[in-house]
Design an enzyme around this catalytic site. Structure first.
Site: not given
Length: 425
Positions: A42, A47, A50, A84, A88, A178, A199, A234, A237-238
RNA sequence: GGGGGGAUAGCCAAGUGGUCAAAGGCAGCAGACUGUAAAUCUGCCGGCGGACGCCUUCGCAGGUUCAAAUCCUGCUCCCCCCA
């Protein structure tokens, strides 16, 4: 002889759930086993979130097994609805392909693609999903799943029941794709294990079921815990957003700083998950750390190790040096050598400015460090701006040539951690 | 359908004709202290401008008034109660 990598993964905190741990341990010890993880294309970069699955694959390989990274070129065209609440946006084929080639380069830092039986593989599920005919799919895959099972999932049900949200047939079908992936890999790559984030548990189970129903064979699943930081945020993230592996999106300096800033309570967990240091070494690091937490030894090791793998040796050296100066004991003008400034330039936001405004306030705005003159003044007034290492206490500070080190660089510090290098062009 | 309550800045929440750009709290920013931490303390905190000023805000649209977030009219949305 291959090792029982499950034990290693468990020790290091990778395992949230495993479909059949005892049997899987046996399998690991008896033969070279292939395991896969899917990556969503995506974005054009992975990041830090992962890193858990990637490290999982890396450990698999280190234990003598074969890691397979499945790029979701096909499934990425559909979109996983897991977790979600909104439908999407579909990606175009070209976007997916572009993203995939970048992601592939990043994964290659972690896995060995040429080491015999346990050589890593990257495959794109587009290559088989795109060939799947609709009739064939409905008969050979769809027959094995009841709609009852598919709508039992919470996030699906909530979207069915809420008329505001709704879910399309496309996303609803995702789980079957999947499941088919796993089935396909089992048949063609002899892959008996699928891993994923927590998830993904239901999607993995769907695959295990399909393999059992169609082939009468046994496959295994394993999920990683979802990471939260000790302060409840989470992970990954910053304030400035996601921490990416791509140096274009997140500079190596910012990347390094992200790890340096890890909470004491998280460091041990992170060392286990994100470095290859043996558990005993980590224990030792932590006992040192416990005596002198203020030295941040554990964070430094953590940050150094990960940055080395992701960005390479040169980057680590550079980033460490820059960090030392920027965050060390108050640096003086003499510390800011020309070479160092060159390196700082690569690591912090910088701008080449042709015509330098005469007042500091205007420079701050011009360079994009502050949104408006008022904001710039406020920042200066509260003592949050320093120029080449010295605090500016004058709201109307005027810039002159002496402010440019080596005739061209001016190092601005905004607040405690933000830097900006202005280069006269 | 009837009755009652409500809508205020990023969020929560005071304010019921001028002294309101609007109390207080949270979040955010900065400073001190620290470990590039936590806690604490201090300042800033609608926007813009060299702090007096200007502009845009109190659900929406009109109106009364020298003056409205505050009064009147209509509209929209939310909550509660009765049918």
């Amino acid at each position: 002889m291959p090792e029982n990598v499950l034990k290693i993964l468990q020790e290091r905190g990778f395992v949230e759930w495993c479909s059949d741990p005892d049997e899987l341990s046996q399998v690991f010890q008896s033969r070279v086993t292939s395991g896969y993880i899917g990556f969503d294309p995506t974005a054009d970069s992975l990041h830090v979130g992962h890193l858990v699955p990637i490290m999982g694959l890396a450990w698999l390989q280190r234990a003598g097994h074969q890691p397979i990274a499945v790029a979701g070129g096909g499934t990425g065209l559909i979109g996983d609805p897991s977790g979600k609440t909104k439908e999407r946006q579909l990606l175009t084929l070209e976007q997916v392909e572009r993203n995939l080639s970048e992601i592939k380069k990043q994964i290659e830092h972690f896995l060995d693609f040429d080491c015999g039986a346990s050589s890593a593989k990257i495959v794109n599920n587009y290559s088989w999903l795109s060939k799947l005919g609709l009739i064939e799919f409905l008969r050979d895959v769809g027959k094995y799943f009841t709609v009852n099972f598919m709508i039992a999932r919470d996030y699906v049900r909530s979207r069915i029941e809420d008329p505001e949200k709704s879910i399309t047939y496309t996303e609803f079908s995702y789980i079957l794709l999947q499941a088919y992936d796993f089935y396909h890999l089992y048949q063609h790559e002899n892959c008996a294990l699928q891993m994923g984030g927590n998830d993904q548990q239901i999607n993995i189970i769907a695959g295990i079921d399909l393999i059992r129903k169609k082939l009468g064979a046994k496959a295994y699943g394993l999920t990683y815990p979802l990471l939260l930081t000790a302060s409840g945020q989470k992970f990954g993230k910053t304030e400035e957003g996601t921490v990416w592996l791509s140096p274009v999106r997140t500079t190596p300096y910012k990347f390094y700083q992200f790890w340096i800033n890890a909470d004491d309570r998280d460091v041990e967990k992170f060392l286990k998950l994100f470095t290859f240091l043996p558990i005993d070494d980590i224990k030792e690091v932590m006992s040192h750390h416990a005596r002198h937490p203020e030295r941040r030894e554990a964070q430094k090791i953590l940050a150094g190790e990960i940055t080395r793998v992701v960005h390479g040796d040169n980057a680590v050296e550079r980033v460490k040096k820059v960090s030392e100066i920027l965050f060390g004991e108050a640096y003086t003008l003499e510390d800011l050598t020309c070479e160092l400034l060159e390196e700082i330039r690569q690591e912090v936001p910088s701008g080449n400015v042709k015509e330098i405004p005469s007042s500091l306030v205007d420079v701050l705005v011009h360079v994009g460090a502050c949104a408006s003159k008022s904001e710039a003044r406020r920042l200066i007034r509260s003592g949050g701006v320093s120029l080449n290492g010295e605090r500016v206490d004058e709201e109307n500070y005027e810039i002159d040539s002496d402010n440019f080190l080596y005739g061209k660089y001016m190092l601005l510090k905004l607040g405690k951690k933000r830097y900006h290098l202005v280069e006269r062009g």
